[in-house]
Design a protein around this motif. Sequence first.
Motif, PDB file in Angstrom:
ATOM      1  N   ASP A   1       0.857  -1.185   0.000  1.00 21.71           N
ATOM      2  CA  ASP A   1       0.000   0.000   0.000  1.00 21.71           C
ATOM      3  C   ASP A   1       0.891   1.231   0.000  1.00 21.71           C
ATOM      4  OD1 ASP A   1      -2.099   1.735   0.128  1.00 21.71           O
ATOM      5  OD2 ASP A   1      -2.813   1.126   2.094  1.00 21.71           O
ATOM      6  N   VAL A   2       1.003   1.933   1.116  1.00 26.31           N
ATOM      7  CA  VAL A   2       1.801   3.159   1.146  1.00 26.31           C
ATOM      8  C   VAL A   2       3.285   2.888   1.364  1.00 26.31           C
ATOM      9  CG1 VAL A   2      -0.096   4.612   1.894  1.00 26.31           C
ATOM     10  CG2 VAL A   2       1.291   3.452   3.605  1.00 26.31           C
ATOM     11  N   CYS A   3       3.636   1.684   1.751  1.00 23.80           N
ATOM     12  CA  CYS A   3       5.040   1.316   1.960  1.00 23.80           C
ATOM     13  C   CYS A   3       5.476   0.346   0.867  1.00 23.80           C
ATOM     14  CB  CYS A   3       5.245   0.685   3.333  1.00 23.80           C
ATOM     15  SG  CYS A   3       4.931   1.818   4.697  1.00 23.80           S
ATOM     16  N   SER A   4       6.553   0.694   0.179  1.00 25.41           N
ATOM     17  CA  SER A   4       7.009  -0.077  -0.973  1.00 25.41           C
ATOM     18  C   SER A   4       7.996  -1.166  -0.562  1.00 25.41           C
ATOM     19  CB  SER A   4       7.673   0.853  -1.992  1.00 25.41           C
ATOM     20  OG  SER A   4       6.797   1.900  -2.353  1.00 25.41           O
ATOM     21  N   SER A   5       8.159  -2.145  -1.435  1.00 24.80           N
ATOM     22  CA  SER A   5       9.125  -3.214  -1.224  1.00 24.80           C
ATOM     23  C   SER A   5      10.487  -2.828  -1.785  1.00 24.80           C
ATOM     24  CB  SER A   5       8.640  -4.504  -1.893  1.00 24.80           C
ATOM     25  OG  SER A   5       7.452  -4.968  -1.298  1.00 24.80           O
ATOM     26  N   VAL A   6      11.496  -3.578  -1.392  1.00 22.73           N
ATOM     27  CA  VAL A   6      12.854  -3.334  -1.875  1.00 22.73           C
ATOM     28  C   VAL A   6      13.440  -4.655  -2.352  1.00 22.73           C
ATOM     29  CG1 VAL A   6      13.961  -3.657   0.387  1.00 22.73           C
ATOM     30  CG2 VAL A   6      15.035  -2.183  -1.316  1.00 22.73           C
ATOM     31  N   LEU A   7      14.249  -4.586  -3.412  1.00 23.05           N
ATOM     32  CA  LEU A   7      14.886  -5.773  -3.986  1.00 23.05           C
ATOM     33  C   LEU A   7      16.338  -5.814  -3.543  1.00 23.05           C
ATOM     34  CD1 LEU A   7      14.740  -8.212  -5.944  1.00 23.05           C
ATOM     35  CD2 LEU A   7      15.381  -6.628  -7.788  1.00 23.05           C
ATOM     36  N   VAL A   8      16.726  -6.911  -2.886  1.00 24.45           N
ATOM     37  CA  VAL A   8      18.113  -7.129  -2.462  1.00 24.45           C
ATOM     38  C   VAL A   8      18.548  -8.476  -3.018  1.00 24.45           C
ATOM     39  CG1 VAL A   8      19.725  -7.244  -0.539  1.00 24.45           C
ATOM     40  CG2 VAL A   8      17.666  -5.839  -0.343  1.00 24.45           C
ATOM     41  N   GLY A   9      19.525  -8.457  -3.916  1.00 22.05           N
ATOM     42  CA  GLY A   9      19.906  -9.695  -4.574  1.00 22.05           C
ATOM     43  C   GLY A   9      18.767 -10.196  -5.429  1.00 22.05           C
ATOM     44  N   ASP A  10      18.331 -11.411  -5.177  1.00 17.58           N
ATOM     45  CA  ASP A  10      17.229 -11.998  -5.934  1.00 17.58           C
ATOM     46  C   ASP A  10      15.933 -12.047  -5.133  1.00 17.58           C
ATOM     47  OD1 ASP A  10      18.838 -12.480  -8.159  1.00 17.58           O
ATOM     48  OD2 ASP A  10      19.578 -14.360  -7.305  1.00 17.58           O
ATOM     49  N   HIS A  11      15.850 -11.244  -4.076  1.00 16.71           N
ATOM     50  CA  HIS A  11      14.697 -11.367  -3.193  1.00 16.71           C
ATOM     51  C   HIS A  11      14.079 -10.018  -2.871  1.00 16.71           C
ATOM     52  CE1 HIS A  11      16.878 -15.160  -2.622  1.00 16.71           C
ATOM     53  NE2 HIS A  11      15.682 -15.667  -2.384  1.00 16.71           N
ATOM     54  N   LEU A  12      12.746 -10.034  -2.790  1.00 14.05           N
ATOM     55  CA  LEU A  12      11.964  -8.863  -2.414  1.00 14.05           C
ATOM     56  C   LEU A  12      11.651  -8.911  -0.923  1.00 14.05           C
ATOM     57  CD1 LEU A  12       9.370  -8.877  -5.310  1.00 14.05           C
ATOM     58  CD2 LEU A  12      10.858  -6.931  -4.792  1.00 14.05           C
ATOM     59  N   TYR A  13      11.697  -7.746  -0.288  1.00 13.55           N
ATOM     60  CA  TYR A  13      11.336  -7.623   1.116  1.00 13.55           C
ATOM     61  C   TYR A  13      10.283  -6.518   1.229  1.00 13.55           C
ATOM     62  CZ  TYR A  13      15.702 -10.193   1.837  1.00 13.55           C
ATOM     63  OH  TYR A  13      16.715 -11.130   1.788  1.00 13.55           O
ATOM     64  N   GLY A  14       9.154  -6.839   1.861  1.00 17.62           N
ATOM     65  CA  GLY A  14       8.112  -5.829   1.992  1.00 17.62           C
ATOM     66  C   GLY A  14       6.949  -6.321   2.829  1.00 17.62           C
ATOM     67  N   PHE A  15       6.032  -5.399   3.127  1.00 15.57           N
ATOM     68  CA  PHE A  15       4.880  -5.710   3.971  1.00 15.57           C
ATOM     69  C   PHE A  15       3.673  -6.039   3.107  1.00 15.57           C
ATOM     70  CE2 PHE A  15       1.180  -4.614   6.602  1.00 15.57           C
ATOM     71  CZ  PHE A  15       1.476  -5.320   7.756  1.00 15.57           C
ATOM     72  N   ASP A  16       3.105  -7.210   3.334  1.00 12.90           N
ATOM     73  CA  ASP A  16       1.898  -7.664   2.637  1.00 12.90           C
ATOM     74  C   ASP A  16       0.695  -7.252   3.471  1.00 12.90           C
ATOM     75  OD1 ASP A  16       0.041  -8.911   1.087  1.00 12.90           O
ATOM     76  OD2 ASP A  16       0.801 -10.945   1.368  1.00 12.90           O
ATOM     77  N   ILE A  17       0.041  -6.145   3.069  1.00 11.62           N
ATOM     78  CA  ILE A  17      -1.036  -5.586   3.880  1.00 11.62           C
ATOM     79  C   ILE A  17      -2.317  -6.383   3.664  1.00 11.62           C
ATOM     80  CG2 ILE A  17      -1.640  -3.869   2.106  1.00 11.62           C
ATOM     81  CD1 ILE A  17      -2.232  -1.952   4.451  1.00 11.62           C
ATOM     82  N   LEU A  18      -2.940  -6.805   4.757  1.00  9.18           N
ATOM     83  CA  LEU A  18      -4.130  -7.642   4.683  1.00  9.18           C
ATOM     84  C   LEU A  18      -5.393  -6.891   5.060  1.00  9.18           C
ATOM     85  CD1 LEU A  18      -2.662 -10.945   6.151  1.00  9.18           C
ATOM     86  CD2 LEU A  18      -2.928 -10.265   3.764  1.00  9.18           C
ATOM     87  N   ASP A  19      -5.254  -5.684   5.603  1.00  9.23           N
ATOM     88  CA  ASP A  19      -6.411  -4.816   5.768  1.00  9.23           C
ATOM     89  C   ASP A  19      -6.697  -4.161   4.428  1.00  9.23           C
ATOM     90  OD1 ASP A  19      -5.648  -3.590   9.082  1.00  9.23           O
ATOM     91  OD2 ASP A  19      -6.902  -5.243   8.432  1.00  9.23           O
TER      92      ASP A  19
END
Length: 689
Positions: free
Chosen positions: A325-343
């Motif tokens: 949503d308002v917070c984006s993910s970041v790519l490090v190496g071959d992996h994405l890190y981010g918040f999966d919002i369920l609301d």
Amino acid sequence: MGCFFRADVGLILGIFFAANTAHSSRAEAPSRVNASTSAVLVQEENLKPNREWDFVRGPNFDGTSGETELLDEWPSAGPPIVWHRTLGQGYSSFTGRGDRVFTQYQTITGQYLACLNAFSGQTIWEYHHSWPFDPAGMYPGPQSTPTLAGEFVYFTSPQGLVGCVKLETGEVIWEFNLMERFAAKPVEFGYSCSPVVVDGKVFLPVGGQNASMVALDARDGSTVWQSGNELISHASAFPIRFLRRDLIVGYLKNVVQLFDAQTGELLSSLELSAGYDEHSSWPVYREPYLWISAPFRAGSMLLELIDSQPPALVTRRLSKLMSNDVCSSVLVGDHLYGFDILDVQSKVHRPSRGMFRCLNFQTGAECWQNGSLNERRSLDGRSNNEGSPSIGHAAVLSADGKLILLNDTGELVMAWADPQSYREIGRVRLLGGQICWTQPMLLDGFVYVRNHGQAVCAFVGRPERLTLDSNQLIRAADLPIPIYHNWAAIILSVEPEYAMTSPSLEWIRYWFWVTLLAGWIIAPAAGILLALAVAAIKPRRDFDSWYVGGWTVFAFLIGLVGTTWLSRWLEEFIFTWQLALAISFQWIVSHAKIRRRDPLAHPVRSRLACAGFLVLIVAYFVVCRRLSLAFEWSFLMGFPAALPFLLADRAVAQDRSVYRRMLKWLLTGLAYAAFYWMGAGIMLWKYQE
């Protein structure tokens, strides 16, 4: 974010809610910095000559930093706090260069572009550019982040103002309103896109006719090109390079589009949705793959740019995981890190629910998750899942093989960017009292964070790089973090959960029958019992007056407390405040002085009653908005529909017969039905697209 009607009255009401952030607008005022702010001496030889974070997502537009020498282990008290200070409302993050950092905020006096000293937090200069934006609403203040390019700072405002000022002095070079120049419609919740400056051009989504995306000359703001006919959302322009060709990605309201950065030619357009939709998070790009994510549990998509004439976008993978949503993910190496919002929507009175995930970029497979579906976190950071540390809804940066996260409760968290498991290095509370959606900025080991009231700078680099006087050292435990009193959890004993924060027709029908039963069966029965009790004690008392008065009071109280108590009793969200509004309006019409010689109303009492009714309407609107209830305005539209029935009831008010009581019961019931379904109908028309 759900969608709702933006009322101008919010500007007036905001005076009461923004007052706690008010302060002098003079740059030199020493009170702008907290008295305990420390003076920090940074060893100059350790400063990098090109110390810069010129864009909200960093120089490479990807949320990553090339910095090294960050702490591998935090001290028990947390990293040293360099400075802290008060700051007004806004979701603007920081950008910085050398000894200066830049952000935007607002107080009751207006919106400001601010230049602060990076090592003390003191104001160097400010530029007041707009009136306050939606100060009483759910999303007040500036929402974009200033961009640095050369010797200039570029900014936008929620009203659509775009401008350029000198970095050294704040002197205005040029500015104008995007919505006016390109004849575009205002964006829901205000314009949020940060300026993207590349090769002497300022790229901005606008959403006007032949202006989905525009390029401005960075020197004077003149239009270089404009292209596309799609409406926009909240995602900024995203510059990428494909086969040595510079492109601009437009992550718009219902489509994702590719534009040639030099000519503005629309190269490719991929439809994503129809009707209401919004996109706030930043795409992630690794040639030739473009990854996008959307809220409302929409999940994510992996797209591929195809070498064709012109280049085209093709969908390679769809996934229900990672709804940003308002917070984006970041790519490090071959992996994405981010918040999966369920609301379906983040609430202003409590943090978002969901899980922080690590996903494989190519396959979408989950590597690990942090958090729980059943977790409930509050703004003071407490969680019902104390067995493991929860990251929460967090903006994330990457540097030195680590993740730097700021969650929506104001905790700064550092963890290893490890796809095998979540390994936390440390966490410390820097902010509190309000939801925090701003992305942190990392600049030579200094982390800059803020929310709607405070800004803080902490140092997470190697300690030998700082020379700190022990008397000037600030510990995180010494920060003046406001205490958040979560009244919303008391008022909303059961919280509504539905798409777009708009109730379904089934819910609307259910609420109608519950409130009709309470207002025209239970409350009249209570009124009769009250009148009989009074008559038994004092037989000469007016039975009809006690009956009507008791009915009115009981119905009003049921409407007032029903949302809390009925929801708790029935264990599902029941909205009853509209009943209190309707009963109050009924009483006003019955007792207001309409004609000069009106036997039903005392003039002073009539004026006081009308004033009280206006206060009730304002309170209803403000509380609904602060609780993220989308019907804060729609039920206020129902009064005209009820008026004919209430005037008919008033016309026979002198009749004290049983017939009159039955007629009153019928007319006021019809008035409530007309009031309710007028408001509900407008709400359904507005939201059920």
